[in-house]
Design a protein around this motif. Structure first.
Motif, PDB file in Angstrom:
ATOM      1  N   UNK A  50       0.833  -1.205   0.000  1.00 37.39           N
ATOM      2  CA  UNK A  50       0.000   0.000   0.000  1.00 37.39           C
ATOM      3  C   UNK A  50       0.870   1.258   0.000  1.00 37.39           C
ATOM      4  N   UNK A  51       1.858   1.285   0.917  1.00 38.20           N
ATOM      5  CA  UNK A  51       2.760   2.453   0.984  1.00 38.20           C
ATOM      6  C   UNK A  51       3.541   2.582  -0.316  1.00 38.20           C
ATOM      7  N   UNK A  61       1.391   3.900  -3.120  1.00 34.95           N
ATOM      8  CA  UNK A  61       1.196   5.352  -3.036  1.00 34.95           C
ATOM      9  C   UNK A  61       2.385   6.067  -3.646  1.00 34.95           C
ATOM     10  N   UNK A  78       2.617   8.295  -7.165  1.00 31.46           N
ATOM     11  CA  UNK A  78       3.185   9.643  -7.251  1.00 31.46           C
ATOM     12  C   UNK A  78       4.196   9.719  -8.399  1.00 31.46           C
ATOM     13  N   UNK A 138       2.505   9.893 -11.795  1.00 28.83           N
ATOM     14  CA  UNK A 138       1.951  11.225 -12.077  1.00 28.83           C
ATOM     15  C   UNK A 138       3.052  12.201 -12.476  1.00 28.83           C
ATOM     16  N   UNK A 139       4.162  12.172 -11.733  1.00 25.48           N
ATOM     17  CA  UNK A 139       5.266  13.105 -12.035  1.00 25.48           C
ATOM     18  C   UNK A 139       5.777  12.895 -13.458  1.00 25.48           C
ATOM     19  N   UNK A 171      13.253  13.483   3.020  1.00 23.37           N
ATOM     20  CA  UNK A 171      12.025  13.512   3.816  1.00 23.37           C
ATOM     21  C   UNK A 171      11.399  12.112   3.887  1.00 23.37           C
ATOM     22  N   UNK A 172      11.358  11.445   2.726  1.00 25.57           N
ATOM     23  CA  UNK A 172      10.702  10.137   2.675  1.00 25.57           C
ATOM     24  C   UNK A 172      11.500   9.057   3.406  1.00 25.57           C
ATOM     25  N   UNK A 173      12.824   9.253   3.518  1.00 29.68           N
ATOM     26  CA  UNK A 173      13.631   8.289   4.270  1.00 29.68           C
ATOM     27  C   UNK A 173      13.276   8.279   5.754  1.00 29.68           C
ATOM     28  N   UNK A 174      12.664   9.365   6.235  1.00 29.32           N
ATOM     29  CA  UNK A 174      12.289   9.399   7.658  1.00 29.32           C
ATOM     30  C   UNK A 174      10.861   8.876   7.876  1.00 29.32           C
ATOM     31  N   UNK A 175      10.249   8.332   6.828  1.00 28.06           N
ATOM     32  CA  UNK A 175       8.899   7.750   6.936  1.00 28.06           C
ATOM     33  C   UNK A 175       9.025   6.219   6.983  1.00 28.06           C
ATOM     34  N   UNK A 176       7.925   5.523   7.177  1.00 32.08           N
ATOM     35  CA  UNK A 176       8.031   4.039   7.248  1.00 32.08           C
ATOM     36  C   UNK A 176       8.366   3.364   5.912  1.00 32.08           C
ATOM     37  N   UNK A 177       8.545   4.090   4.821  1.00 32.79           N
ATOM     38  CA  UNK A 177       8.917   3.448   3.544  1.00 32.79           C
ATOM     39  C   UNK A 177      10.249   2.722   3.704  1.00 32.79           C
TER      40      UNK A 177
END
Lengths: 242, 243
Positions: B1-2, B5, B9, B12-13, B83-89
């Motif tokens: 799911x993550x 998402x 993105x 789209x880019x 930024x994304x490295x600090x998320x659960x990805x």
């Protein structure tokens, strides 16, 4: 309660010591600023605390979780708004917020709730359907902070959030940061002395990776023997404080 | 799911950039029509539509390298990745999130090229469907090359390296524009040590319904795709660690 406890944190890159045996604590809900000239070690410190860079030695505990041993738990507590705006330029503001909700695994209902809540909080409603890449620097910074707040972090790292903004945009962003105070522990790095003085509960001044002083703005001025915070900063960094 | 998402993105880019559509879709189509027009006036066996179309579909994939390299390099430059490295990805989320969205774009590009080729007289056979299917491992090689370049170079460097150097290499060493036998020697040996000409010859064999002819080319393509993917993952993880 301490939100952050740093114990002898050190980062070396070959022969360069970027952060040298840093130890300090930050209280829960506090707005804590890291000041220093370029290369002082502010950004490296933030990168270590946010688990982006592994320390060479020492450790730090965010709400009791080690940045070395428990990175997943630390990541669930924090959010970072990096020096650059760090937004997806081809996506709209709404889509950027949805992206952050998605990577945090929020349900559709929670995604919509958080998008509405943060758009209102940061005044993003009027640009919600605009592409992030087409926004001005001030709007991009607001979006960047909104994206950081999506995960309801306990600790928020703001790395030079007002860099390059005009006076009005900076003032708007200060209001937003002030509104967050008390609810979230904020670690702020900045080159603007007046920003640190106006916003911070306590300030740490670093030079060459070392902590020179850590206190309130008033106490720092008192230590440096001046009423002007910028002058106090210069005296402390140059080592000519009383 | 993550991961989905994040992949959404990236889709789209890529698709919202008009330059991507112009180069990724427009350029291969222009080449097909232009070379077919030349072929109509000065017949050359190499440019007969059943030879030309598979070559163009492989050449068009060099733009997939440019897409994947550019998006990663830009995300690194803008600190969005930080930024994304600090998320659960997780690292697999990032690698799949960058790779998977480009595969359907590559397949669509290939299909559009074959539709153009049919308009220009290519006989409709089941071989077209198989050729589109077998473009997937080739596209994985090109996408991995982009992941690799995007992990190492800045977005400006990527434009030069993937946009100019790789497209030229992919063109010269693929046997699409001229017969490699005519050049021979070291040039031909180098070309056959790389995957580009093997990808083209594999696609030509599939389109012609000559399924035994896909070997050993398929092994070259799969080998290079696997090697490029492993190297890309290692370099991506290295830059992630360097944050």
């Amino acid at each position: 309660m301490d939100a952050i406890r740093i114990e002898g944190l050190t980062k070396k890159y070959k022969d360069v010591v970027a952060v040298d045996n840093l130890s300090l604590t930050v209280k829960s809900g506090e707005l804590f600023s890291l000041l220093g000239v370029n290369g002082a070690g502010k950004t490296t410190t933030i990168k270590m605390l946010s688990c982006l860079t592994v320390p060479t030695s020492g450790d730090a505990f965010l709400q009791g979780k080690s940045i070395k041993a428990d990175t997943a738990a630390v990541k669930s507590l924090i959010a970072v708004s990096p020096q650059e705006t760090a937004v997806a330029p081809g996506l709209s503001v709404r889509e950027n917020l949805a992206l952050m909700c998605g990577v945090h695994g929020f349900s559709k209902e929670k995604r919509e709730k958080k998008t509405t809540e943060l758009s209102e909080m940061l005044g993003l409603n009027e640009v919600l359907n605009k592409k992030a890449g087409k926004l001005s620097g001030g709007w991009q910074r607001r979006l960047s902070i909104a994206m950081a707040l999506i995960s309801e972090p306990k600790i928020l790292f703001l790395d030079e959030p007002t860099l390059g903004l005009d006076v009005l945009a900076r003032s708007d962003l200060w209001d937003i940061i002030r509104a967050l105070k008390g609810n979230v522990t904020i670690i702020l790095t900045t080159h603007y002395m007046e920003e640190a003085e106006a916003l911070s509960d306590r300030i740490a001044i670093m030079k060459d990776g070392r902590l020179l002083i850590c206190d309130t703005a008033d106490k720092i001025k008192e230590t440096a023997g001046t009423d002007n915070f910028e002058q106090a900063f210069v005296r402390i960094v140059k080592g000519v404080a009383k | 799911m993550r991961m989905l998402t994040f992949a959404g993105r990236n889709t789209k880019e890529i698709l919202r950039d008009p330059l991507n559509l112009a180069f990724g879709l427009g350029f291969p189509l222009v080449l097909i029509f232009l070379l077919s027009a030349i072929q109509a006036n000065i017949p050359v066996k190499l440019f007969e539509i059943q030879h030309l179309a598979p070559g163009i579909t492989v050449f068009g994939l060099s733009f997939m390298t440019l897409f994947s390299a550019t998006i990663i390099a830009k995300d690194r430059g803008s600190s969005l990745l930080q930024r994304l490295y600090t998320t659960p990805l997780t690292p697999p989320d990032f690698i799949l999130g960058y790779t998977l969205p480009i595969i359907p774009i590559a397949v669509a590009q290939c299909a559009v090229c074959y539709i153009a080729a049919i308009i220009l007289g290519l006989e409709i056979t089941a071989g077209i469907l198989y050729a589109i299917l077998f473009i997937i491992p080739v596209s994985v090689f090109y996408i991995a090359l982009g992941l690799l370049c995007g992990s190492v170079f800045t977005d400006k460097q990527v434009g030069g390296i993937c946009g100019a150097l790789l497209t030229n290499l992919s063109a010269w060493l693929s046997g699409v524009w001229f017969d490699l036998d005519l050049v021979g020697g070291a040039f031909q040996k180098i070309a056959y040590a790389l995957p580009f000409v093997h990808a083209v010859e594999m696609e030509r064999a599939i389109l012609a319904g000559n399924f035994t002819g896909i070997f050993p080319h398929l092994w070259w393509v799969l080998g290079y795709a696997a090697a490029a993917l492993v190297l890309a993952v290692l370099l991506f993880l290295r830059q992630m660690k360097k944050q």
